[in-house]
Design a protein around this motif. Structure first.
Motif, PDB file in Angstrom:
ATOM      1  N   VAL A 126       0.844  -1.199   0.000  1.00  0.00           N
ATOM      2  CA  VAL A 126       0.000   0.000   0.000  1.00  0.00           C
ATOM      3  C   VAL A 126       0.872   1.238   0.000  1.00  0.00           C
ATOM      4  CG1 VAL A 126      -1.726   1.315   1.326  1.00  0.00           C
ATOM      5  CG2 VAL A 126      -1.835  -1.196   1.287  1.00  0.00           C
ATOM      6  N   ALA A 127       0.460   2.226  -0.796  1.00  0.00           N
ATOM      7  CA  ALA A 127       1.036   3.565  -0.728  1.00  0.00           C
ATOM      8  C   ALA A 127      -0.113   4.516  -0.399  1.00  0.00           C
ATOM      9  CB  ALA A 127       1.695   3.957  -2.046  1.00  0.00           C
ATOM     10  N   PHE A 128       0.151   5.481   0.462  1.00  0.00           N
ATOM     11  CA  PHE A 128      -0.892   6.384   0.955  1.00  0.00           C
ATOM     12  C   PHE A 128      -0.373   7.809   0.865  1.00  0.00           C
ATOM     13  CE2 PHE A 128      -4.695   6.200   3.868  1.00  0.00           C
ATOM     14  CZ  PHE A 128      -4.872   7.569   4.033  1.00  0.00           C
ATOM     15  N   GLY A 129      -0.977   8.608  -0.008  1.00  0.00           N
ATOM     16  CA  GLY A 129      -0.603  10.012  -0.162  1.00  0.00           C
ATOM     17  C   GLY A 129      -1.745  10.921   0.259  1.00  0.00           C
ATOM     18  N   GLN A 130      -1.385  12.050   0.853  1.00  0.00           N
ATOM     19  CA  GLN A 130      -2.397  13.009   1.270  1.00  0.00           C
ATOM     20  C   GLN A 130      -2.162  14.355   0.584  1.00  0.00           C
ATOM     21  OE1 GLN A 130      -1.993  12.794   5.650  1.00  0.00           O
ATOM     22  NE2 GLN A 130      -4.052  11.929   5.654  1.00  0.00           N
ATOM     23  N   PHE A 131      -3.190  14.827  -0.094  1.00  0.00           N
ATOM     24  CA  PHE A 131      -3.184  16.190  -0.599  1.00  0.00           C
ATOM     25  C   PHE A 131      -3.585  17.109   0.549  1.00  0.00           C
ATOM     26  CE2 PHE A 131      -3.820  13.747  -4.448  1.00  0.00           C
ATOM     27  CZ  PHE A 131      -3.042  14.420  -5.374  1.00  0.00           C
ATOM     28  N   MET A 132      -3.147  18.317   0.510  1.00  0.00           N
ATOM     29  CA  MET A 132      -3.542  19.386   1.415  1.00  0.00           C
ATOM     30  C   MET A 132      -2.967  19.235   2.831  1.00  0.00           C
ATOM     31  SD  MET A 132      -5.259  20.430  -1.091  1.00  0.00           S
ATOM     32  CE  MET A 132      -5.411  22.028  -0.414  1.00  0.00           C
ATOM     33  N   LYS A 133      -3.071  18.083   3.410  1.00  0.00           N
ATOM     34  CA  LYS A 133      -2.763  17.910   4.827  1.00  0.00           C
ATOM     35  C   LYS A 133      -1.271  18.006   5.109  1.00  0.00           C
ATOM     36  CE  LYS A 133      -6.971  15.334   5.543  1.00  0.00           C
ATOM     37  NZ  LYS A 133      -7.586  14.051   5.831  1.00  0.00           N
ATOM     38  N   ARG A 134      -0.951  18.782   6.141  1.00  0.00           N
ATOM     39  CA  ARG A 134       0.439  18.902   6.585  1.00  0.00           C
ATOM     40  C   ARG A 134       0.826  17.639   7.340  1.00  0.00           C
ATOM     41  NH1 ARG A 134      -1.627  24.132   8.034  1.00  0.00           N
ATOM     42  NH2 ARG A 134      -0.739  25.716   6.666  1.00  0.00           N
ATOM     43  N   ASP A 135       2.063  17.216   7.192  1.00  0.00           N
ATOM     44  CA  ASP A 135       2.545  16.029   7.880  1.00  0.00           C
ATOM     45  C   ASP A 135       2.644  16.300   9.381  1.00  0.00           C
ATOM     46  OD1 ASP A 135       3.440  13.472   8.237  1.00  0.00           O
ATOM     47  OD2 ASP A 135       5.313  13.732   7.151  1.00  0.00           O
ATOM     48  N   ASN A 136       2.562  15.252  10.156  1.00  0.00           N
ATOM     49  CA  ASN A 136       2.719  15.288  11.620  1.00  0.00           C
ATOM     50  C   ASN A 136       1.648  16.102  12.327  1.00  0.00           C
ATOM     51  OD1 ASN A 136       5.081  13.647  11.676  1.00  0.00           O
ATOM     52  ND2 ASN A 136       6.239  15.415  10.933  1.00  0.00           N
ATOM     53  N   GLN A 137       0.458  16.183  11.758  1.00  0.00           N
ATOM     54  CA  GLN A 137      -0.631  16.897  12.413  1.00  0.00           C
ATOM     55  C   GLN A 137      -1.692  15.963  12.980  1.00  0.00           C
ATOM     56  OE1 GLN A 137      -2.103  19.828   9.573  1.00  0.00           O
ATOM     57  NE2 GLN A 137      -1.157  21.383  10.859  1.00  0.00           N
ATOM     58  N   ALA A 138      -1.801  14.778  12.407  1.00  0.00           N
ATOM     59  CA  ALA A 138      -2.893  13.894  12.799  1.00  0.00           C
ATOM     60  C   ALA A 138      -2.356  12.534  13.227  1.00  0.00           C
ATOM     61  CB  ALA A 138      -3.866  13.733  11.629  1.00  0.00           C
ATOM     62  N   GLY A 139      -3.087  11.885  14.105  1.00  0.00           N
ATOM     63  CA  GLY A 139      -2.676  10.593  14.627  1.00  0.00           C
ATOM     64  C   GLY A 139      -2.488   9.545  13.558  1.00  0.00           C
ATOM     65  N   GLU A 140      -3.361   9.561  12.527  1.00  0.00           N
ATOM     66  CA  GLU A 140      -3.226   8.544  11.476  1.00  0.00           C
ATOM     67  C   GLU A 140      -1.921   8.711  10.715  1.00  0.00           C
ATOM     68  OE1 GLU A 140      -5.394  11.814   9.149  1.00  0.00           O
ATOM     69  OE2 GLU A 140      -5.591  10.966  11.156  1.00  0.00           O
ATOM     70  N   GLN A 141      -1.429   9.936  10.603  1.00  0.00           N
ATOM     71  CA  GLN A 141      -0.167  10.165   9.889  1.00  0.00           C
ATOM     72  C   GLN A 141       0.991   9.483  10.613  1.00  0.00           C
ATOM     73  OE1 GLN A 141      -0.491  14.441   9.826  1.00  0.00           O
ATOM     74  NE2 GLN A 141      -0.931  14.414   7.627  1.00  0.00           N
ATOM     75  N   TYR A 142       1.019   9.588  11.910  1.00  0.00           N
ATOM     76  CA  TYR A 142       2.065   8.937  12.697  1.00  0.00           C
ATOM     77  C   TYR A 142       2.046   7.431  12.458  1.00  0.00           C
ATOM     78  CZ  TYR A 142       4.421   6.942  16.745  1.00  0.00           C
ATOM     79  OH  TYR A 142       5.245   6.201  17.553  1.00  0.00           O
ATOM     80  N   MET A 143       0.861   6.848  12.517  1.00  0.00           N
ATOM     81  CA  MET A 143       0.736   5.401  12.346  1.00  0.00           C
ATOM     82  C   MET A 143       1.024   4.969  10.911  1.00  0.00           C
ATOM     83  SD  MET A 143       0.366   4.334  15.326  1.00  0.00           S
ATOM     84  CE  MET A 143       0.245   2.625  14.863  1.00  0.00           C
ATOM     85  N   LEU A 144       0.538   5.739   9.943  1.00  0.00           N
ATOM     86  CA  LEU A 144       0.789   5.382   8.547  1.00  0.00           C
ATOM     87  C   LEU A 144       2.272   5.455   8.221  1.00  0.00           C
ATOM     88  CD1 LEU A 144      -2.260   7.117   6.875  1.00  0.00           C
ATOM     89  CD2 LEU A 144      -1.813   4.646   6.930  1.00  0.00           C
ATOM     90  N   ARG A 145       2.946   6.470   8.728  1.00  0.00           N
ATOM     91  CA  ARG A 145       4.394   6.574   8.496  1.00  0.00           C
ATOM     92  C   ARG A 145       5.104   5.375   9.125  1.00  0.00           C
ATOM     93  NH1 ARG A 145       6.777   9.888   6.178  1.00  0.00           N
ATOM     94  NH2 ARG A 145       5.530  11.720   6.577  1.00  0.00           N
TER      95      ARG A 145
END
Length: 167
Positions: free
Chosen positions: A30-49
């Motif tokens: 799986v690859a997961f990209g986010q438009f708009m959202k800044r990195d390290n702002q949301a809990g899911e970003q921490y887990m996805l990374r």
């Protein structure tokens, strides 16, 4: 398959994260990209990374609120498109969170999204797209479309965004 999570209700990103977890649980890449959202702002970003490493990408500048922000936001969106094109051939599933917001704000072009859809179909890669306002052409093209509908939201009662709920 092309999967779309749209609508004005909460849960589109959460559905994308759940889809990623489900695919990973079946040993899919799986690859997961986010438009708009800044990195390290949301809990899911921490887990996805943590789960995906270089297959997670969130270079966003936040949501577009002023016309003068457009050039910087367009440049960042082009980075996500480029990253997605590089990853789509190497994974079983590519998730592009807030792609529809980027599309409706003209930060990505219809032709760019159509190219990703064609690449996904030609390479048997599942493509998951999220955001408000899915255009009819995309609804027609997709294999699965889910609309999240807001019925009630605590924000309207004056309750601010909560850690672990909104971010």
């Amino acid at each position: 398959m092309i999967l779309v999570n749209t609508g004005n209700g909460k849960g589109k990103t959460t559905a994308c994260v759940g889809q990623a977890i489900r695919a990973l649980g079946q040993e899919h890449s799986v690859a997961f990209g986010q438009f708009m959202k800044r990195d390290n702002q949301a809990g899911e970003q921490y887990m996805l990374r943590k789960l995906l490493g270089e297959f997670f990408y969130a270079p966003g500048d936040g949501f577009l609120t002023k016309p003068e922000q457009y050039p910087a936001h367009r440049a960042t969106s082009e980075k996500v498109i480029w990253w997605a094109k590089e990853r789509i051939l190497d994974v079983d599933m590519l998730i592009l969170d807030e792609a529809l917001y980027a599309l409706s704000s003209d930060l990505i072009k219809k032709e760019e999204l159509e190219e990703l859809i064609a690449l996904a179909r030609n390479n048997d890669t599942h493509l998951v797209l999220s955001g408000r306002g899915a255009p009819q052409w995309l609804i027609d093209e997709a294999d699965l479309v889910t609309e999240m509908t807001e019925i009630k939201h605590h924000y309207k009662a004056g309750i601010p965004a909560q850690k672990g709920i909104e971010f």
